[in-house]
Design an enzyme around this catalytic site. Structure first.
Site, mmCIF file in Angstrom:
data_model
loop_
_atom_site.group_PDB
_atom_site.id
_atom_site.type_symbol
_atom_site.label_atom_id
_atom_site.label_comp_id
_atom_site.label_asym_id
_atom_site.label_seq_id
_atom_site.Cartn_x
_atom_site.Cartn_y
_atom_site.Cartn_z
ATOM 1 N NE ARG A 147 -7.194 -8.995 0.338
ATOM 2 C CZ ARG A 147 -6.893 -8.169 -0.671
ATOM 3 N NH1 ARG A 147 -5.982 -7.206 -0.498
ATOM 4 N NH2 ARG A 147 -7.511 -8.294 -1.834
ATOM 5 C CE LYS B 297 -4.342 -1.938 1.499
ATOM 6 N NZ LYS B 297 -5.446 -1.984 2.478
#
Length: 290
Positions: free
Chosen positions: A266, A225
């Site tokens: 994840r 991210k």
């Protein structure tokens, strides 16, 4: 290492003595880190099988990008992308999660063999989702969410981000239970990057204990991210580290999250994180023997 509040894992999910690893299969042309690589169903299925071989305990299949600024895809297109991949992976014995905000897609994926519904809106995007969760009894990831991807950046305003996220997730759990879901179905996700700045993300990771204290399993999804790209930006140009070059940092976050009591992480690149969570488990075992 965390002494987190014990939690009961929803039925049907893999029981492990360590943090679980959830691999990502984006069956989309526009996901932020690997859009288009697995858009073809055959390639997506092969990638899911490869993730399992590299150490993924679950494989999360999604047909709609939720990167900042992205637009929603039609329901029929999401179904076309997701269901065949879920069906083939499940038939091959893969523990499959479906990443969707639509109750209809979630229900079809469960019928095709998915074990878990991972809804980044926590049931807010589709009023039918809570009823579907209650009716099927499926494990359900309740992510912290404040609005669609096209609008999320302007919603990143908090008094105390940790207290606010804990409060809003608690309210979502209460609403799902009121709609008929069993609290034991629910898994929590702080929603890193969704209506959150880099500082908000780090604050939530640094206080993961505030989420584990709610007594439900916690999923951490930090992989590749933007806040990691910002942390690793070129010191001279300020250019962000490219998404596919953030996997070492992702593995570090995975290890720290596992140590702080996360149920699962994840990730896009499974191998480094699969090693990292096993190191944490061995460390914990050694610490208990002292």
């Amino acid at each position: 290492m965390s002494n987190s509040v014990p939690h009961s894992l929803p039925s049907g999910l893999p029981r492990l003595d360590r943090c679980a690893v959830m691999g990502v299969v984006n069956v989309t042309p526009d996901s932020f880190s690997d859009g288009g690589l697995w858009h073809d169903p055959a390639k997506a299925i092969a990638h899911g099988l490869a993730l399992r071989a590299r150490g993924a305990d679950l494989v999360d299949v999604g047909g709609e990008s939720t990167r900042p600024g992205s637009q929603r895809v039609p329901e029929d297109e999401e179904l076309r992308r997701v269901v065949p991949v879920v069906r083939e992976l499940a038939a091959a014995g893969v523990a499959v999660s479906v990443d969707t905000m639509r109750a209809s897609v979630a229900e079809r994926a469960l019928e095709a063999g998915a074990l878990l519904v991972n809804d980044v809106s926590g049931g807010l995007a589709d009023p039918a989702m809570a009823r579907m969760v209650a009716a099927t009894g499926a494990p359900f990831v309740v992510m912290h969410w404040r609005g669609q991807s096209a609008d999320m950046d302007r919603l990143a305003v908090y008094g105390d981000v940790v207290a606010d996220v804990v409060g809003e997730l608690t309210a979502r759990m209460d609403a799902l239970v009121a709609a008929g879901a069993d609290e034991r179905q629910l898994i929590l996700d702080p929603g890193l990057g969704f209506a959150k700045t880099a500082e908000h993300n780090w604050a939530l990771l640094g206080r993961l204990d505030a989420l584990t204290a709610l007594g439900r399993p916690v999923l951490v999804a930090a992989s590749r991210k933007r806040f990691l790209g910002t942390l690793l930006a070129d010191p001279e140009t300020g250019d962000l580290r490219p998404a596919r070059e953030r996997d070492d940092a992702t593995a570090a976050v995975s290890a720290l999250s596992a140590g702080a009591g996360a149920w699962a992480v994840r990730v896009h690149d499974v191998s480094g994180t699969a090693d990292a969570v096993r190191v944490v488990a061995a460390w914990r075992r050694a610490a208990r023997q002292e």
